[in-house]
Design a protein around this motif. Structure first.
Motif, short mmCIF file in Angstrom:
data_model
loop_
_atom_site.label_atom_id
_atom_site.label_comp_id
_atom_site.label_asym_id
_atom_site.label_seq_id
_atom_site.Cartn_x
_atom_site.Cartn_y
_atom_site.Cartn_z
N ASN A 32 41.22 47.76 40.46
CA ASN A 32 42.26 48.55 40.47
C ASN A 32 42.78 48.59 38.88
N ALA A 33 43.62 49.82 38.59
CA ALA A 33 44.06 49.83 37.35
C ALA A 33 45.38 48.92 37.47
N THR A 50 48.46 48.91 30.33
CA THR A 50 47.56 49.14 31.32
C THR A 50 46.06 49.03 31.11
N THR A 52 42.40 50.07 32.83
CA THR A 52 41.86 50.55 34.14
C THR A 52 40.53 49.51 34.86
N SER A 53 40.10 50.04 35.86
CA SER A 53 38.91 49.58 36.61
C SER A 53 37.86 49.64 35.81
#
Length: 114
Positions: A32-33, A50, A52-53
């Motif tokens: 998952n992000a 954030t 990201t994957s």
């Protein structure tokens, strides 16, 4: 049901460092992000960073160059290394999936003192 638990907060002086950890039970965080957010008293929740994957990271302008978001896939956690802390970083910090968010955790309090 996914349960999100944030930890690592505390009281630190300006210029100090803290490392926050985000654990999401019942899911694989690396798929998952994941983002960190923060909310100060009387203010709305604000995005901080954030990952990201695929491991791409982005940061809010206010923390860029001071905070680092990373994954520990072995521990299934997403971490936020916070350096050069400022008074204005005082907030409760939360993590969550970027899309189709899980129920919010309790957060972890970060207090920066002069």
């Amino acid at each position: 049901q996914v349960q999100v638990v944030e930890s690592g907060g505390g009281l630190v002086q300006t210029g100090g460092s803290l490392r926050l950890s985000c654990a999401a039970s019942g899911t694989t965080a690396s798929n998952n992000a994941i983002a960190w957010y923060r909310q100060a008293p009387g203010k709305s929740r604000a995005w901080v960073a954030t990952i990201t994957s695929g491991g791409i990271t982005t940061y809010a302008a206010s923390v860029k160059g001071r905070f680092t978001i990373s994954r520990d896939n072995a521990k299934n956690t997403v971490n936020l290394q916070m350096n050069m802390l400022k008074l204005e970083d005082t907030s409760k910090y939360y993590c969550n999936r970027v899309y189709n968010q899980w129920a919010w955790g309790q957060g972890t309090q970060v207090t920066v003192s002069a």
